[in-house]
Scaffold this motif. Structure first.
Motif, PDB file in Angstrom:
ATOM      1  N   TRP A  92      -2.120   6.853   2.261  1.00  0.00           N
ATOM      2  CA  TRP A  92      -1.095   6.305   1.380  1.00  0.00           C
ATOM      3  C   TRP A  92      -0.807   4.846   1.715  1.00  0.00           C
ATOM      4  CZ3 TRP A  92       1.426   6.500  -2.970  1.00  0.00           C
ATOM      5  CH2 TRP A  92       2.656   5.858  -3.085  1.00  0.00           C
ATOM      6  N   GLY A  99       5.784   3.240  -5.461  1.00  0.00           N
ATOM      7  CA  GLY A  99       5.822   3.960  -4.195  1.00  0.00           C
ATOM      8  C   GLY A  99       5.744   3.024  -2.997  1.00  0.00           C
ATOM      9  N   ILE A 100       5.001   1.932  -3.173  1.00  0.00           N
ATOM     10  CA  ILE A 100       4.890   0.977  -2.068  1.00  0.00           C
ATOM     11  C   ILE A 100       6.101   0.042  -2.040  1.00  0.00           C
ATOM     12  CG2 ILE A 100       3.560  -0.995  -1.231  1.00  0.00           C
ATOM     13  CD1 ILE A 100       1.051   0.524  -2.134  1.00  0.00           C
ATOM     14  N   ILE A 135      -7.400   5.231  -9.337  1.00  0.00           N
ATOM     15  CA  ILE A 135      -6.184   4.679  -9.932  1.00  0.00           C
ATOM     16  C   ILE A 135      -6.374   3.237 -10.368  1.00  0.00           C
ATOM     17  CG2 ILE A 135      -3.858   3.926  -9.299  1.00  0.00           C
ATOM     18  CD1 ILE A 135      -3.738   6.584  -7.685  1.00  0.00           C
ATOM     19  N   PHE A 190       0.972  -7.337  -2.322  1.00  0.00           N
ATOM     20  CA  PHE A 190       0.838  -6.407  -1.193  1.00  0.00           C
ATOM     21  C   PHE A 190      -0.111  -6.969  -0.154  1.00  0.00           C
ATOM     22  CE2 PHE A 190       1.648  -2.770  -4.359  1.00  0.00           C
ATOM     23  CZ  PHE A 190       2.992  -3.032  -4.312  1.00  0.00           C
ATOM     24  N   THR A 229       2.254  -8.193  -8.609  1.00  0.00           N
ATOM     25  CA  THR A 229       2.936  -7.348  -7.624  1.00  0.00           C
ATOM     26  C   THR A 229       1.910  -6.679  -6.717  1.00  0.00           C
ATOM     27  OG1 THR A 229       4.616  -6.938  -9.288  1.00  0.00           O
ATOM     28  CG2 THR A 229       4.648  -5.540  -7.350  1.00  0.00           C
ATOM     29  N   ILE A 230       0.838  -6.164  -7.347  1.00  0.00           N
ATOM     30  CA  ILE A 230      -0.208  -5.520  -6.550  1.00  0.00           C
ATOM     31  C   ILE A 230      -0.848  -6.532  -5.603  1.00  0.00           C
ATOM     32  CG2 ILE A 230      -2.493  -4.446  -6.686  1.00  0.00           C
ATOM     33  CD1 ILE A 230      -1.577  -3.037  -9.227  1.00  0.00           C
ATOM     34  N   LEU A 233       2.550  -6.716 -13.150  1.00  0.00           N
ATOM     35  CA  LEU A 233       1.984  -5.620 -12.363  1.00  0.00           C
ATOM     36  C   LEU A 233       0.864  -6.137 -11.468  1.00  0.00           C
ATOM     37  CD1 LEU A 233       1.830  -2.598 -11.732  1.00  0.00           C
ATOM     38  CD2 LEU A 233       0.206  -2.371 -13.610  1.00  0.00           C
ATOM     39  N   VAL A 273       6.908  -3.066   5.464  1.00  0.00           N
ATOM     40  CA  VAL A 273       6.736  -1.710   4.930  1.00  0.00           C
ATOM     41  C   VAL A 273       6.701  -0.687   6.059  1.00  0.00           C
ATOM     42  CG1 VAL A 273       5.414  -0.367   3.281  1.00  0.00           C
ATOM     43  CG2 VAL A 273       5.152  -2.828   3.344  1.00  0.00           C
ATOM     44  N   PRO A 303      -0.768   5.204 -13.432  1.00  0.00           N
ATOM     45  CA  PRO A 303      -0.982   5.609 -12.041  1.00  0.00           C
ATOM     46  C   PRO A 303      -0.823   4.442 -11.065  1.00  0.00           C
ATOM     47  CG  PRO A 303      -2.744   6.422 -13.447  1.00  0.00           C
ATOM     48  CD  PRO A 303      -1.926   5.491 -14.280  1.00  0.00           C
ATOM     49  N   ALA A 304      -1.384   3.295 -11.442  1.00  0.00           N
ATOM     50  CA  ALA A 304      -1.258   2.121 -10.569  1.00  0.00           C
ATOM     51  C   ALA A 304       0.201   1.720 -10.434  1.00  0.00           C
ATOM     52  CB  ALA A 304      -2.077   0.961 -11.114  1.00  0.00           C
ATOM     53  N   LEU A 305       0.925   1.864 -11.523  1.00  0.00           N
ATOM     54  CA  LEU A 305       2.337   1.515 -11.491  1.00  0.00           C
ATOM     55  C   LEU A 305       3.091   2.433 -10.528  1.00  0.00           C
ATOM     56  CD1 LEU A 305       4.336  -0.416 -12.938  1.00  0.00           C
ATOM     57  CD2 LEU A 305       4.911   1.503 -14.412  1.00  0.00           C
ATOM     58  N   LEU A 306       2.745   3.735 -10.569  1.00  0.00           N
ATOM     59  CA  LEU A 306       3.409   4.691  -9.675  1.00  0.00           C
ATOM     60  C   LEU A 306       3.147   4.329  -8.211  1.00  0.00           C
ATOM     61  CD1 LEU A 306       2.842   8.101 -11.494  1.00  0.00           C
ATOM     62  CD2 LEU A 306       4.924   6.715 -11.335  1.00  0.00           C
ATOM     63  N   ILE A 307       1.887   4.023  -7.909  1.00  0.00           N
ATOM     64  CA  ILE A 307       1.555   3.626  -6.533  1.00  0.00           C
ATOM     65  C   ILE A 307       2.354   2.386  -6.151  1.00  0.00           C
ATOM     66  CG2 ILE A 307      -0.269   2.612  -5.108  1.00  0.00           C
ATOM     67  CD1 ILE A 307      -1.118   5.284  -5.289  1.00  0.00           C
ATOM     68  N   THR A 308       2.402   1.438  -7.093  1.00  0.00           N
ATOM     69  CA  THR A 308       3.120   0.195  -6.833  1.00  0.00           C
ATOM     70  C   THR A 308       4.587   0.467  -6.515  1.00  0.00           C
ATOM     71  OG1 THR A 308       1.632  -0.894  -8.364  1.00  0.00           O
ATOM     72  CG2 THR A 308       3.629  -2.068  -7.771  1.00  0.00           C
ATOM     73  N   MET A 330      -5.891  -1.232  -2.585  1.00  0.00           N
ATOM     74  CA  MET A 330      -5.552  -1.341  -4.008  1.00  0.00           C
ATOM     75  C   MET A 330      -5.657  -2.772  -4.550  1.00  0.00           C
ATOM     76  SD  MET A 330      -4.702   0.487  -6.618  1.00  0.00           S
ATOM     77  CE  MET A 330      -3.642   1.874  -6.491  1.00  0.00           C
ATOM     78  N   ALA A 348      -6.462   0.672 -14.401  1.00  0.00           N
ATOM     79  CA  ALA A 348      -5.510  -0.446 -14.445  1.00  0.00           C
ATOM     80  C   ALA A 348      -6.248  -1.778 -14.550  1.00  0.00           C
ATOM     81  CB  ALA A 348      -4.623  -0.437 -13.197  1.00  0.00           C
TER      82      ALA A 348
END
Lengths: 376, 288, 319
Positions: free
Chosen positions: B155, C50-51, B99, B125, B121-122, B118, B133, C43-48, B162, B103
């Protein structure tokens, strides 16, 4: 083989306008050169044609077909990148085979691929490097490989981005004369980008001069050389740069350098007495005065050598004429030194008249002086 | 020998001796606990609290830890925890790569609207307090049956893996000249093939570094498995900590042996990617 | 030439091969082209997302009175914040976290920079140790906690023996516990600062140093005026990572002391763990986390803006 037309190509990167309203019409098989200083938008123009840059406005047609939305790999163009863009993890031979194996420039059997690669590498003198990796090559060799990757397959258009820029002066001169003789090159429509006016004049069927993203002039080498549209083009061609001398209209002639330099006013120029203009004289057109009388259509001026620089077989003289510095190039055998008084013969037919302007400002060409007994 | 404290600057020999002593001082402090741990793991139960440096070494403890099925001494099934950790971390890294690579490529190649949002935001985490969380996930996992499962942990480990994968690889893709892929496009390859053929092989060191580093951090993670797994899918880190609290009885030598087994995989991986470690640890901010 | 091409002409797509390749040419409209990076990011956006969902849910918990004993929570507004913020133990946690983060980051920064400077010399000792510098950093913090807990043991632990403190000194007492867990943090994370700064030093241009060496500048002058300003961005990156991580510290502290004795090492994350996982009061735990998150977020924004300025300044001093 195909024609290439661009219509009003424009592209900005952020706030900088890379190219603005570039319209070119390039004939089938023509060798077309884009000349301009760095940052003029030359590479952006090439990449727009290739489809690697999404233009903001304008369109590209290759062989009459619109290239709007056509992916780069479907345009059937080949490009030599200034950075070479050789695949570092592949050998020279694999690099050259790459366009043949994609299946989009025709289908080739292994034997045909080998034959083509052999042919092109022999022509370029790199057939002994086939198993080397790009990192094991000199810049000159890399550039040849990059060229080879273009020439190895048929394409509608060849795009060549400064393909000789990284070579040393000697090799560059040799390659320049070789390039034109390459069979593929002479029959395929080619768009060639350079900042070197000698390359442009030597290679181009036609030349487009680019400045800050805009086309300044398009014409044959003779046209841009003899009738530069403005001082920018005149300065871009020729080394040393063209002399620009401020002058004033006085009794049908342009008078400069305190009367030492007098040039007839161009016909239909609209210049009236008291108007100001600039006279352009190429250093290489000026000759050292011989004999009692100057040749016909030549103006003899007298001055004092201020600077004397040897450039290989020639010498560059800076001569003071009535307070104006004029640069001239003389054969190296001439015995002149700084402080000498010399006669300079200026060929009136080869001088240019430009509109007046501040130093550094580019102004349009008004015409050539009207030489008695000749037109132009 | 002649040393230099700054490039091109020679120092006196006494200065360099003092400096060397300071370096040695730090490494005594730094390595002593590890050495002590190794010594402890080689002691028998009889010797574990009675002696410091003189003892008759044995490898018995490692055998005990690895054959412990959670019945005999400590209620810890260490081998199955090892296996769980391998599956969890491998799975989490794999998901992050599949994934994250596209990106990272998109962010490294194009400046598109929302790209930075994006990416940051990643990245956030990585810095967010985990329990923010975990508490809701603890509730949700219990409701949907993901509590104490490998899928559930893979998950949530995305929080760890990620950001690493995406940020490290973005910095690698940014460094890759676009000309190479453009050349491939003009050679007649589609964008996908140009990416696979040209870009991907060239960032392979970056991918390896990102993957291994992500694996290390996933492996070392404690708080996610501590709260989100029970006895079925407990991981190495949780299993080791259980040795400490083992029902009143202290098995220090076994704890040490378990700790060494648990520390070996990250150490081995870290040494193989040492060249890329700094860039990875700083998420691409420091390129060395 | 421009005038010969009319509007319809430029828009016309003629399908078919170019240059005899005989391939179908399918034009890709501009909007489809612009979509490309987005498609790659989906896909990365979906994971993001989801988190982010549990994140948002956690924030939502903080305005409910959700606990295991109260499975159907009610909206209570800011009651949790009032309760938490009037609870002295919360402020103990804040104080513990602040002291922990500030002291640990400061000590690690000073030591890390020092070690980096020492290792930058071309000494044999330095070269040997550089290889093992990262070992503590790569061991799981929880394992580090386990190791140190065994070493801290008053009776048989090695520390008291080696340091000659007898068997009475308690490393994890009310007075000492916080400093001991900070010590372990220093043991684990100083190498992190050191290797980042070391990489930074090695990437510095050599010319300014050579120039000022020729000028006869002293070592301290060169360090302060040249090296430090250029190293500053690297140091700041390390400080940002360390400080933000310290604010949410959990692993080794939990193994060493579980927040005790009393509340002397009860950091905010350990507090949240007690409230939500042990006492199963999700809302109070989430309130803790929401406040910690806000703290981390604000700190991060501040530090990143400082970093941006430092990078600009360093770039200026390099040229």
């Amino acid at each position: 083989m195909a024609t290439l037309t661009t219509t009003s190509l424009s592209k900005s990167f952020g706030k900088t306008r890379a190219i603005d309203d570039i319209s070119l019409d390039i004939g089938d098989g023509e060798f077309f050169v884009i000349l301009g200083p760095s940052g003029a938008g030359k590479t952006t123009t090439l990449k727009s044609v290739a489809g690697l840059v999404d233009v903001d406005r304008g369109s590209v047609r290759i062989a009459g077909r619109s290239m709007d939305g056509v992916e780069p790999y479907q345009r059937n163009v080949a490009m030599a990148f200034e950075s070479y863009a050789l695949y570092p993890q592949r050998t020279v031979s694999q690099n050259l085979a790459s366009p043949l194996r994609s299946g989009r420039s025709g289908r080739y059997s292994e034997a045909e691929q080998k034959q083509r690669i052999e042919l092109v590498t022999t022509t370029l003198g790199i057939d002994h490097l086939l198993r080397r990796f790009p990192r094991e090559l000199s810049n000159g060799q890399r550039q040849r490989v990059a060229l080879g990757r273009v020439l190895v397959r048929p394409a509608d258009v060849y795009l060549l981005d400064e393909p000789l820029s990284h070579l040393d002066a000697k090799l560059r001169a040799a390659m320049r004369s070789e390039l034109k003789q390459l069979g593929a090159m002479s029959s395929t429509t080619s768009l060639y980008v350079t900042h070197d006016y000698q390359e442009a004049l030597a290679l181009g069927d036609r030349i487009a001069v680019l400045r800050e993203g805009r086309l300044v002039q398009v014409g044959t080498p003779l046209e841009v050389w003899h009738e530069p549209v403005d001082t920018f083009v005149a300065k871009a061609l020729g080394q040393p740069e063209i002399n620009l001398v401020d002058a004033e209209v006085d009794g049908g002639v342009l008078r400069a350098a305190g009367g030492a330099l007098e040039v007839p006013v161009p016909r239909d120029s609209g210049l009236a007495a008291g108007d100001r203009a600039r006279i352009g004289i190429r250093p290489r057109d000026v000759e050292l005065g011989r004999g009692a009388e100057p040749a016909t259509d030549h103006l003899r001026v007298r001055g004092e050598v201020r600077l004397h620089e040897r450039l290989g077989r020639e010498i560059e003289l800076t001569v003071d004429i009535g307070g104006v510095q004029l640069v001239a190039v003389a054969p190296g055998a001439e015995q002149v030194t700084e402080g000498d008084a010399v006669d300079l013969d200026v060929p009136l037919g080869k001088t240019h008249v430009f509109a007046a302007g501040a130093p550094g400002e580019d102004t349009a060409r008004i015409g050539a002086p009207t030489v008695p007994g000749r037109n132009r | 020998m002649a040393t230099e404290l700054m490039p091109g600057r020679k120092r006196l020999t006494t200065g360099s001796v003092v400096a060397d002593l300071a370096v040695i001082g730090w490494f005594v402090f730094s390595l002593f606990p590890i050495v002590w741990m190794v010594l402890l793991s080689l002691k028998t139960s009889a010797e574990q609290t009675s002696t410091y440096f003189t003892f008759s070494p044995t490898l018995e403890n490692f055998g005990t830890v690895l054959s412990d099925r959670g019945t005999a001494l400590t209620s810890v099934d260490f081998t199955s925890a090892l296996l769980t950790s391998v599956v969890n971390c491998g799975g989490a890294v794999l998901v992050s790569l599949v994934i994250g690579i596209p990106a990272a490529y998109a962010a490294g190649r194009w400046r598109y609207r929302g790209s930075n949002d994006l990416m940051f935001t990643i990245l956030s985490f990585r810095f967010a307090p985990e329990l923010m969380v975990i508490v809701p996930l603890f509730v949700i996992y219990n409701q949907v049956g993901l509590f104490d499962t490998k899928v559930g942990l893979i998950w949530v480990l995305q929080l760890v893996t990620m950001p690493l994968v995406v940020w490290i690889l973005r910095s690698y893709f940014e460094d890759l000249p676009a000309d190479l892929e453009q050349a491939a496009l003009l050679d007649g390859y589609t964008r996908r093939r140009a990416f696979v053929m040209v870009a991907l092989p060239l960032v392979r060191p970056g991918i390896a570094a990102a993957a291994l580093l992500a694996f290390i951090f996933a492996w070392n993670n404690y708080v996610f498995p501590l709260i989100l797994t029970g006895s079925d899918n407990s991981t190495v880190t949780v299993a080791i900590s259980k040795y400490l609290g083992g029902g009143g009885q202290a098995y220090y030598n076994l704890t040490a042996a378990a700790a060494i087994i648990g520390a070996l995989p990250p150490l081995a991986l870290a040494l193989t990617i040492q060249r890329y470690l700094v860039r990875g640890l700083s998420f691409g901010a420091v390129k060395s | 030439m421009t005038t010969t091409m009319d509007e319809t002409g430029t828009r016309e797509h003629r399908h078919g091969g170019t240059g005899g390749t005989g391939r179908e040419v399918k034009p890709v409209p501009a909007w489809r082209r612009r979509l490309r990076p987005y498609l790659l990011s989906v896909p990365a956006l979906l994971i993001t997302v989801g988190i982010l969902y549990p994140f948002v849910l956690g924030a939502y918990y903080s305005v409910l009175n959700y606990a295991a004993v109260r499975p159907t929570p009610e909206f209570v507004g800011l009651d949790n914040f009032k309760t938490v913020m009037s609870d002295p133990i919360f402020w103990t946690s804040v104080r513990v976290t602040a002291v922990y983060a500030l002291v640990a980051t400061a000590v690690e920064t000073v030591l890390g920079v020092g070690i980096a400077l020492l290792l930058n010399r071309s000494s044999i000792v330095g070269k040997i140790f550089e290889k093992v510098l990262i070992l503590p950093l790569m061991i799981a913090p929880v394992i580090a906690g386990v190791i140190w807990r065994l070493m801290f043991n008053p009776q048989f632990g090695i520390l008291n023996h080696v340091l000659g403190l007898g068997s009475t000194f308690n490393w994890l007492s009310t007075k000492t516990a916080l400093w001991s867990v900070i010590l372990v943090d220093v043991w684990i994370f100083t190498p992190f600062v050191a290797i980042l700064v070391l990489a930074g030093i090695r990437s510095l241009p050599k010319e300014p140093f050579e120039a000022s060496d020729v000028d006869g500048a002293g070592w301290f002058y060169m360090f302060r005026r040249l090296m430090l300003p250029m190293m500053w961005p690297y140091i700041l990156v390390a400080v940002i990572f360390r400080f933000m991580d310290s604010l949410k510290i959990f692993d080794h502290v939990f193994v060493l002391t579980a927040g005790g004795p009393g509340s002397t090492t009860r950091t905010l994350q350990i507090g949240a763990y007690e409230d939500s996982i042990i006492n199963l009061n999700y809302s109070v735990g989430s309130t803790y986390m929401f406040l910690l998150w806000a703290l981390v977020f604000l700190t991060a924004r501040y530090l990143v803006s400082v970093l941006g300025k430092a990078q600009k300044r360093a770039a200026g001093s390099e040229t």
